[in-house]
Design a protein around this motif. Structure first.
Motif, PDB file in Angstrom:
ATOM      1  N   GLY A 103      13.815  22.376  32.634  1.00  0.00           N
ATOM      2  CA  GLY A 103      12.804  22.967  31.778  1.00  0.00           C
ATOM      3  C   GLY A 103      13.415  23.764  30.648  1.00  0.00           C
ATOM      4  O   GLY A 103      13.008  23.635  29.485  1.00  0.00           O
ATOM      5  N   ALA A 104      14.420  24.577  31.008  1.00  0.00           N
ATOM      6  CA  ALA A 104      15.030  25.443  29.993  1.00  0.00           C
ATOM      7  C   ALA A 104      15.686  24.615  28.892  1.00  0.00           C
ATOM      8  O   ALA A 104      15.459  24.854  27.694  1.00  0.00           O
ATOM      9  CB  ALA A 104      16.049  26.358  30.656  1.00  0.00           C
ATOM     10  N   VAL A 105      16.454  23.618  29.310  1.00  0.00           N
ATOM     11  CA  VAL A 105      17.123  22.761  28.321  1.00  0.00           C
ATOM     12  C   VAL A 105      16.095  22.029  27.480  1.00  0.00           C
ATOM     13  O   VAL A 105      16.220  21.924  26.248  1.00  0.00           O
ATOM     14  CB  VAL A 105      18.070  21.773  29.042  1.00  0.00           C
ATOM     15  CG1 VAL A 105      18.599  20.735  28.059  1.00  0.00           C
ATOM     16  CG2 VAL A 105      19.219  22.518  29.688  1.00  0.00           C
ATOM     17  N   GLY A 106      15.061  21.559  28.159  1.00  0.00           N
ATOM     18  CA  GLY A 106      14.017  20.825  27.450  1.00  0.00           C
ATOM     19  C   GLY A 106      13.339  21.690  26.413  1.00  0.00           C
ATOM     20  O   GLY A 106      13.138  21.272  25.264  1.00  0.00           O
ATOM     21  N   ILE A 107      13.003  22.920  26.800  1.00  0.00           N
ATOM     22  CA  ILE A 107      12.310  23.801  25.849  1.00  0.00           C
ATOM     23  C   ILE A 107      13.223  24.126  24.669  1.00  0.00           C
ATOM     24  O   ILE A 107      12.815  24.082  23.502  1.00  0.00           O
ATOM     25  CB  ILE A 107      11.852  25.091  26.569  1.00  0.00           C
ATOM     26  CG1 ILE A 107      10.699  24.768  27.519  1.00  0.00           C
ATOM     27  CG2 ILE A 107      11.405  26.126  25.552  1.00  0.00           C
ATOM     28  CD1 ILE A 107      10.322  25.914  28.411  1.00  0.00           C
TER      29      ILE A 107
ATOM     30  N   TYR B  68      13.305  21.213  22.419  1.00  0.00           N
ATOM     31  CA  TYR B  68      12.050  21.087  21.677  1.00  0.00           C
ATOM     32  C   TYR B  68      12.027  22.070  20.515  1.00  0.00           C
ATOM     33  O   TYR B  68      11.749  21.703  19.370  1.00  0.00           O
ATOM     34  CB  TYR B  68      10.880  21.338  22.633  1.00  0.00           C
ATOM     35  CG  TYR B  68       9.544  21.402  21.958  1.00  0.00           C
ATOM     36  CD1 TYR B  68       8.906  20.231  21.528  1.00  0.00           C
ATOM     37  CD2 TYR B  68       8.917  22.606  21.721  1.00  0.00           C
ATOM     38  CE1 TYR B  68       7.693  20.284  20.896  1.00  0.00           C
ATOM     39  CE2 TYR B  68       7.702  22.674  21.093  1.00  0.00           C
ATOM     40  CZ  TYR B  68       7.090  21.503  20.679  1.00  0.00           C
ATOM     41  OH  TYR B  68       5.886  21.559  20.053  1.00  0.00           O
ATOM     42  N   VAL B  69      12.384  23.340  20.830  1.00  0.00           N
ATOM     43  CA  VAL B  69      12.367  24.369  19.786  1.00  0.00           C
ATOM     44  C   VAL B  69      13.384  24.025  18.720  1.00  0.00           C
ATOM     45  O   VAL B  69      13.104  24.106  17.517  1.00  0.00           O
ATOM     46  CB  VAL B  69      12.648  25.757  20.402  1.00  0.00           C
ATOM     47  CG1 VAL B  69      12.797  26.802  19.309  1.00  0.00           C
ATOM     48  CG2 VAL B  69      11.541  26.142  21.360  1.00  0.00           C
ATOM     49  N   GLY B  70      14.573  23.598  19.179  1.00  0.00           N
ATOM     50  CA  GLY B  70      15.639  23.276  18.226  1.00  0.00           C
ATOM     51  C   GLY B  70      15.230  22.132  17.306  1.00  0.00           C
ATOM     52  O   GLY B  70      15.421  22.212  16.094  1.00  0.00           O
ATOM     53  N   LEU B  71      14.633  21.098  17.867  1.00  0.00           N
ATOM     54  CA  LEU B  71      14.244  19.957  17.051  1.00  0.00           C
ATOM     55  C   LEU B  71      13.101  20.323  16.116  1.00  0.00           C
ATOM     56  O   LEU B  71      12.993  19.810  15.011  1.00  0.00           O
ATOM     57  CB  LEU B  71      13.840  18.781  17.947  1.00  0.00           C
ATOM     58  CG  LEU B  71      14.990  18.138  18.725  1.00  0.00           C
ATOM     59  CD1 LEU B  71      14.474  17.022  19.616  1.00  0.00           C
ATOM     60  CD2 LEU B  71      16.042  17.601  17.769  1.00  0.00           C
ATOM     61  N   LYS B  72      12.258  21.218  16.533  1.00  0.00           N
ATOM     62  CA  LYS B  72      11.123  21.603  15.724  1.00  0.00           C
ATOM     63  C   LYS B  72      11.581  22.369  14.487  1.00  0.00           C
ATOM     64  O   LYS B  72      11.036  22.203  13.407  1.00  0.00           O
ATOM     65  CB  LYS B  72      10.184  22.471  16.577  1.00  0.00           C
ATOM     66  CG  LYS B  72       8.799  22.568  16.007  1.00  0.00           C
ATOM     67  CD  LYS B  72       7.759  22.338  17.071  1.00  0.00           C
ATOM     68  CE  LYS B  72       6.411  22.159  16.418  1.00  0.00           C
ATOM     69  NZ  LYS B  72       5.394  22.968  17.036  1.00  0.00           N
ATOM     70  N   ILE B  73      12.615  23.223  14.681  1.00  0.00           N
ATOM     71  CA  ILE B  73      13.137  23.995  13.545  1.00  0.00           C
ATOM     72  C   ILE B  73      14.140  23.178  12.767  1.00  0.00           C
ATOM     73  O   ILE B  73      13.994  22.384  12.026  1.00  0.00           O
ATOM     74  CB  ILE B  73      13.867  25.256  14.033  1.00  0.00           C
ATOM     75  CG1 ILE B  73      12.884  26.171  14.772  1.00  0.00           C
ATOM     76  CG2 ILE B  73      14.484  25.998  12.857  1.00  0.00           C
ATOM     77  CD1 ILE B  73      13.582  27.237  15.557  1.00  0.00           C
TER      78      ILE B  73
ATOM     79  N   VAL C 141      23.266  25.771  22.717  1.00  0.00           N
ATOM     80  CA  VAL C 141      23.602  27.113  22.236  1.00  0.00           C
ATOM     81  C   VAL C 141      24.504  27.013  21.019  1.00  0.00           C
ATOM     82  O   VAL C 141      24.309  27.724  20.018  1.00  0.00           O
ATOM     83  CB  VAL C 141      24.280  27.928  23.361  1.00  0.00           C
ATOM     84  CG1 VAL C 141      24.834  29.237  22.811  1.00  0.00           C
ATOM     85  CG2 VAL C 141      23.288  28.195  24.476  1.00  0.00           C
ATOM     86  N   PHE C 142      25.476  26.108  21.106  1.00  0.00           N
ATOM     87  CA  PHE C 142      26.402  25.947  19.981  1.00  0.00           C
ATOM     88  C   PHE C 142      25.656  25.622  18.693  1.00  0.00           C
ATOM     89  O   PHE C 142      25.833  26.277  17.663  1.00  0.00           O
ATOM     90  CB  PHE C 142      27.408  24.837  20.320  1.00  0.00           C
ATOM     91  CG  PHE C 142      28.342  24.501  19.193  1.00  0.00           C
ATOM     92  CD1 PHE C 142      29.465  25.305  18.945  1.00  0.00           C
ATOM     93  CD2 PHE C 142      28.107  23.422  18.365  1.00  0.00           C
ATOM     94  CE1 PHE C 142      30.323  25.015  17.904  1.00  0.00           C
ATOM     95  CE2 PHE C 142      28.957  23.126  17.319  1.00  0.00           C
ATOM     96  CZ  PHE C 142      30.083  23.925  17.093  1.00  0.00           C
TER      97      PHE C 142
END
Lengths: 101, 188, 639
Positions: free
Chosen positions: C627-631, C634-639, B107-108
Motif C-alpha cells: 500500500g505504501a509503495v503504491g500510494i 500514485y502521488v509521484g506519478l500524479k505530480i 524516495v530517491f
C-alpha cells in the motif's frame, strides 16, 4: 556545509527501506523490533536534515519527541516480547498466529 | 573536498553497510551491535546537520540506553535462539526486497524532484543555533512545545508502568488459563 | 326537550362491555354468578332501552332523533370521526331486540351451559357480543358501525369455536370468519369509497335523501354520481350478504351450528345475522339513489329465500334445519328491503328474532333433554317427556309457518302482499312457494321431533329442561304469539314508528285483493303443515323408505345443492394449492432461496476472504508496504 541536503535524505530513505525489508524478512521479534528502530532513526535523520534545510529548529524538536516516544515504545514493546515468550516459549512472530481466518 | 563531505562519504557507507549486515545477521547479539554502529553513524550525521544536542541524545539514549535494553532482553531470552534464516512464507522474501528497493527508488526520485541534488543547505544556521544548539532548542521546546513536552513525561511514566505490568510474572492460575485458551485457539 | 333517558344511551353498550371485562378476568372466581351478572347487566341495558323508547314515544314524530357525542375518535385534518351514538326509531327498535332477546338468551344459557368448564368465559363472550352489536346499531357513522360489525364477527368466531376441542367446531369458526370476511372486505372498500366521495362517514352527511322520504335525512348534500352511489351501495350490500348469510356467502351459517345453541339463537338467528338487513335499511337512501342496488338486493334475497328453504327440507340435524330456515327468512327480509318496504323488513326482523330465537332455544332444550342428541332421525315422541318445550316450540313453528294470528303470519303476509300489490307477480309467486316450503320444513321438524314413537334409547330417556331454560322460552313464545300487534299490516304500529327514518310506503293497487292474499297465504301454510303431517306425523307413510326412493334428490337437497362441495372443489382446492405453492415453493424455494443464497454467498466470500487472514504478522506488514509503495507511486506519478 558543502554536502547537499539531498544526500542525507537519500541515505535516510535507504536506511528506511533496509529497515522495512528487515521487518518483513526477519522472524525473530527482537530483530523486527531493531529494524523498526532503524526505520525510526532514518526518519529522525530526514527530520533533522529538513530542519537544517529550512533553517528552523522545529524539525529537531520533532526528532527529539520522536526519540522520547521511541524510548517509551521500546520499553513497552520489549515487555510484550518477554511476555509473549513466556506464553509461547518462542520469539518468532510466525509462532504467534492464533488470530487467523 | 570539504571536510563535511569527507565525513559524510566515510560514514554513509558504514551506516548502510551496518544496516544491511544487521539484516542478514543470524545472531541477535551481533545484530544489536551492528545497529549500535549504525546509530553512531546517524549521530555523526546529526552533528553535520547542526544538531549537536541531538547527537548527544542519540548516543546516550539510543546507542546507550535503548540498545542496552535490547541486549538485556536478548540475554534474558537466551542468545542461542538465533533465527533460522529459512523462509516459510512463499514469496515473502523476494517481495519484501523488491518492494524495499522500490521504496528506496521512490524516495530517491522524490528527493530528486523535490529537493534536488545540487541544492545546498542555506548558510546562517549559526544564527538559528545562536547561544548554542542546546539553548536554542530549549527555547523552542519550552516556549512553543511546552504542552507536548509535558505530555511526553506522562507518556514515559505510563510506558514504565505498562512495561512492569506486562513483564510481571503472572499468577500460575492465570497463566494456566491463558495456555488453555491458547490451546483451544490452536485447535479451532 | 330531550328526555333524560336519552343521555343514558352510552350505558346501553357500556353495561355489557363492563360485564365482558369482569367475566373475562374474574369469570372463573364468580362461578355461577358470572351468568347472572351478565344477564343482569344486559337486563339493565334493556331497562334503559325501554326508558329511551318511552321517552321517545313522548316526543313528536319529527323530533325523535338524538345524537350523543362521546369523544372524538379520529381527527385528521378535515376528516373527522366521532364516537357518536344515534338514537332514532330504527336504532331503538334494534337495541330493544338485541337487549330483549339477548337477555332472555343469557338467562337460558345459564341453564344450558351449566356444566361447562368455561362458563365464565362463555358469558364474557356473550356480553362482548352484545356490546359490539349495540355499537353496530347505535353508531352514528359508518366507521363506528364497522367497529361493531367486525366485533360481532369476532365474537361469532369465538363462540362458534367455543368448544374448540372439537375439530369441526374450530373449522366452522374459521369458515364463518373467513367467509364473512369476504363481504367485510368489500364493505371496507365501500367505506373507503364513501370517504372519497363524501369526505365523511357520518350518517348525517352521507345519508341524504333526494326527494323521497322526508324523515331525518336532510335533503341537501354532496352531489355524487349515480355510478358511485351504486358502487357504494353494492359494496355495502356485499358486507350484508356475508354477515346475513345470503347466497353466495351463506355457506358458513349451517356450519356455525357447531357453536353452543344459545349462540345459535342469539348470534345466528336473532341479532348478528340481521345486521345486514339493518345496514340496508339504515342506508336505504343510498340504495334508492342507485336503484340498481335495490334490484340486486331483491334478487339475492329471493334466491336465498327459496334456495335455503329447499335445503332445509332435507336436513336431519335439528339445528341445521333452523340454520337454513334462518338464511331463508333473512332472504325474505332482503326481498322486503329490495321492494323499498323497509318497515316490512324491520317487522320481519323483529318477529323473526322472537320466533327463531324461540325455535333455537327450544331445539337447545330438546338437545339438552335428549342427552345431546341432534339427529331428528333418533328423536320422536318427545312430546310426552318434554311437554312445555313441545308446546312452545310448536308455537314458534306455527308462527314461522305463518298461521294467523301469530307474528310470523303478519310478517310474511305483509311482504307477500306488497309483492303482489306492487305488481311484482313473479316475486309474489316465488315468495309464496318459499312460504309453502317453510311450512313443510318446520312441520317436518316438529312432527319428527315431538310426535310418533321414540326412535332411539336417548329419546326414550329424555326429560324436561330446568326452569331457568324454559322460562325464557315461555316469554319468547308470548312474543311470538303477540308480536303481531306491533304491525298488523302496512299501516301498523311499527311502520308508523319507523316512518321518520324509512319514510311512508306507498302501496300499489295492482295484484289480488287483500282478502284473497290472506286466504292464499293461510291456505299455503295449512297445506304445507298438512303435507308434513301426512308424511311424518300420521304414521301412514314410511318416510325413511321414501327417502331411499328419492335418494338423488334427497342428497342434492341435503348437501344444499352441492354448493359447499363446489366451493371446496373450485375455490378451496385451488386455494389450498395456491397456498401450498406459496408456502412450499414460493416461500421455501424462491424467497428462502434468495435469503439463503445471500447467506451462502456471504459465507463463500468469507471463506475466500479468510484465507487472507493467515495469522502471519509479516504478511500483513507486506500488505502495508504494498500500500505504501503504491500510494507513493500514485502521488509521484500524479505530480
Amino acid at each position: 556545509m558543502r554536502t547537499p541536503i539531498a544526500y542525507f535524505l537519500v541515505t535516510s530513505g535507504l536506511l528506511f527501506a533496509i529497515g522495512t525489508v528487515g521487518v518483513l524478512i526477519r522472524k525473530n521479534a527482537l530483530l523486527i523490533f531493531m529494524s523498526i528502530e532503524l526505520q525510526l532513526n532514518a526518519v529522525n535523520l530526514s527530520l533533522i536534515a529538513f530542519s537544517r534545510m529550512h533553517g528552523s529548529l522545529n524539525g529537531q524538536v520533532l526528532a527529539f519527541f520522536s526519540m522520547v516516544v521511541a524510548a517509551a515504545e521500546v520499553v513497552v514493546g520489549l515487555a510484550i516480547i518477554v511476555s509473549v515468550y513466556r506464553r509461547t516459549g518462542s520469539v518468532s512472530v510466525d509462532d504467534v498466529r492464533e488470530l487467523r481466518g | 573536498m570539504p571536510l563535511d563531505n569527507v565525513v559524510f562519504w566515510v560514514f554513509a557507507p558504514i551506516a548502510v553497510a551496518s544496516a544491511i549486515a544487521m539484516l542478514v545477521q543470524r545472531n541477535a547479539v551481533h545484530a544489536a551491535l551492528l545497529l549500535i554502529v549504525n546509530f553512531f553513524c546517524i549521530a555523526v550525521f546529526y552533528l553535520l546537520l547542526g544538531a549537536p544536542f541531538l547527537f548527544a541524545v542519540q548516543v546516550i539514549v539510543y546507542a546507550g540506553a535503548i540498545m542496552v535494553l535490547f541486549l538485556f532482553v536478548i540475554m534474558l531470552l537466551g542468545v542461542d535462539r538465533g533465527d533460522t534464516l529459512r523462509e516459510r512464507l512463499v514469496g515473502q522474501r523476494p517481495a519484501a526486497i523488491g518492494l524495499g528497493l522500490a521504496l528506496a527508488l521512490e524516495v530517491f526520485f522524490a528527493v530528486r524532484a523535490g529537493v534536488g541534488f545540487a541544492a545546498k543547505a542555506p548558510v546562517g544556521f549559526e544564527k538559528v543555533n545562536a547561544g548554542g544548539n542546546a539553548q536554542a532548542l530549549a527555547r523552542v521546546l519550552f516556549r512553543d512545545y511546552f504542552f507536548p513536552f509535558e505530555a511526553t513525561s506522562v507518556l514515559l511514566i505510563v510506558a514504565a508502568i505498562a512495561a512492569m505490568v506486562l513483564a510481571q510474572r503472572k499468577a500460575r492460575a492465570i497463566t494456566q488459563a491463558g495456555a488453555e485458551a491458547a490451546g483451544r485457539g490452536e485447535v479451532a | 326537550m330531550t328526555p333524560s333517558a336519552f343521555h343514558l344511551v352510552w350505558l346501553v353498550p357500556a353495561l355489557p362491555l363492563a360485564g365482558a371485562a369482569v367475566n373475562l378476568f374474574a369469570g372463573k372466581k364468580l362461578g355461577k354468578l358470572a351468568g347472572w351478572l351478565a344477564s343482569a347487566l344486559l337486563a339493565a341495558a334493556l331497562a334503559i332501552s325501554v326508558a329511551i323508547l318511552s321517552g321517545m314515544l313522548g316526543l313528536a314524530a319529527g323530533d325523535r332523533l338524538f345524537v350523543q357525542h362521546l369523544f372524538d375518535w379520529i381527527s385528521a385534518g378535515s376528516f373527522q370521526v366521532g364516537a357518536d351514538l344515534r338514537i332514532d326509531p330504527l336504532s331503538v327498535t334494534m337495541i330493544l331486540v338485541v337487549t330483549g332477546v339477548g337477555t332472555l338468551i343469557h338467562v337460558y344459557a345459564i341453564g344450558y351451559m351449566e356444566h361447562d368448564p368455561r362458563f365464565g368465559r362463555f358469558f364474557a363472550y356473550l356480553n362482548l357480543f352484545a356490546f359490539f352489536m349495540l355499537m353496530l346499531v347505535l353508531a352514528q357513522n359508518y366507521l363506528l358501525l364497522y367497529l361493531g360489525w367486525e366485533g360481532v364477527g369476532l365474537c361469532s368466531y369465538l363462540l362458534i369455536g367455543f368448544w374448540f376441542e372439537r375439530k369441526s367446531a374450530a373449522d366452522a369458526a374459521k369458515k364463518a370468519f373467513i367467509t364473512t370476511r369476504i363481504g367485510d372486505t368489500a364493505m371496507m372498500v365501500g367505506l373507503a369509497l364513501i370517504v372519497v366521495k363524501f369526505g365523511t362517514l357520518d350518517f348525517s352527511r352521507v345519508l341524504v335523501s333526494r326527494g323521497g322520504s322526508p324523515g331525518y335525512y336532510p335533503q341537501i348534500g354532496p352531489v355524487v354520481s349515480h355510478g358511485a352511489v351504486t358502487a357504494i351501495a353494492l359494496l355495502l350490500f356485499a358486507g350484508a350478504v356475508g354477515k346475513s348469510a345470503q347466497v353466495p356467502l351463506h355457506v358458513w351459517l349451517p356450519d356455525a351450528m357447531e357453536g353452543p345453541t344459545p349462540v345459535s339463537a342469539l348470534i345466528h338467528a336473532a341479532t348478528m345475522v340481521t345486521a345486514g338487513v339493518y345496514l340496508v335499511v339504515r342506508s336505504h337512501v343510498l340504495f334508492e339513489a342507485s336503484g340498481t342496488a335495490l334490484t340486486v338486493v331483491l334478487v339475492i334475497g329471493l334466491i336465498t329465500a327459496i334456495y335455503a328453504a329447499t335445503a332445509a327440507l332435507a336436513q336431519d340435524d335439528i339445528k341445521r334445519v333452523l340454520a337454513y330456515s334462518t338464511t331463508s327468512q333473512l332472504g325474505y327480509m332482503f326481498v322486503a328491503a329490495g321492494m323499498r318496504a323497509y318497515a316490512a323488513a324491520m317487522f320481519m326482523l323483529v318477529a323473526h328474532a322472537f320466533y327463531k330465537a324461540l325455535l333455537f332455544l327450544s331445539a337447545g332444550s330438546v338437545i339438552h333433554g335428549a342427552h345431546e342428541e341432534q339427529d331428528m332421525k333418533q328423536m320422536g315422541g318427545l312430546r310426552s317427556p318434554m311437554p312445555l318445550t313441545a308446546t312452545v316450540m310448536t308455537i314458534g313453528a306455527v308462527s314461522l309457518a305463518g298461521i294467523f294470528p301469530l307474528a310470523g303470519f303478519f310478517a310474511k303476509d305483509t311482504i307477500l302482499e306488497i309483492a303482489s300489490t306492487s305488481g311484482r307477480t313473479s316475486v309474489y309467486l316465488l315468495g309464496t312457494f318459499g312460504a309453502l316450503l317453510s311450512a313443510v320444513y318446520i312441520g317436518r321438524l316438529v312432527f319428527l321431533t315431538f310426535f310418533g314413537e321414540a326412535r332411539s334409547e336417548k329419546a326414550e330417556r329424555a326429560n324436561e329442561s330446568p326452569a331457568v331454560m324454559t322460562a325464557p322460552l315461555v316469554v319468547l313464545a308470548i312474543g311470538a304469539v303477540a308480536g303481531g300487534v306491533l304491525a298488523t299490516g302496512i299501516e301498523g304500529r311499527l311502520p308508523g314508528f319507523l316512518e321518520p327514518v324509512v319514510g311512508v310506503f306507498r302501496e300499489g293497487g295492482a295484484g289480488l285483493a287483500k282478502g284473497a292474499l290472506i286466504a292464499i297465504a293461510l291456505g299455503v301454510s295449512v297445506l304445507g303443515l298438512a303435507v308434513t303431517w301426512f308424511l311424518y306425523g300420521s304414521g301412514k307413510v314410511d318416510w325413511l323408505a321414501l327417502r331411499v326412493r328419492l335418494s338423488p334428490l334427497h342428497r342434492f337437497l341435503e348437501r344444499a345443492w352441492y354448493v359447499d362441495d363446489a366451493y371446496g372443489a373450485w375455490l378451496g382446492t385451488p386455494g389450498k394449492a395456491a397456498a401450498a405453492f406459496a408456502a412450499y415453493v414460493l416461500d421455501a424455494r424462491v424467497i428462502d432461496g434468495f435469503v439463503n443464497g445471500v447467506g451462502i454467498a456471504t459465507n463463500a466470500l468469507a471463506a475466500a476472504g479468510r484465507r487472507i487472514q493467515t495469522g502471519f504478522v509479516r504478511n500483513y506488514a507486506l500488505a502495508f508496504l504494498v500500500g505504501a509503495v503504491g500510494i507513493l507511486l500514485y502521488v509521484g506519478l500524479k505530480i
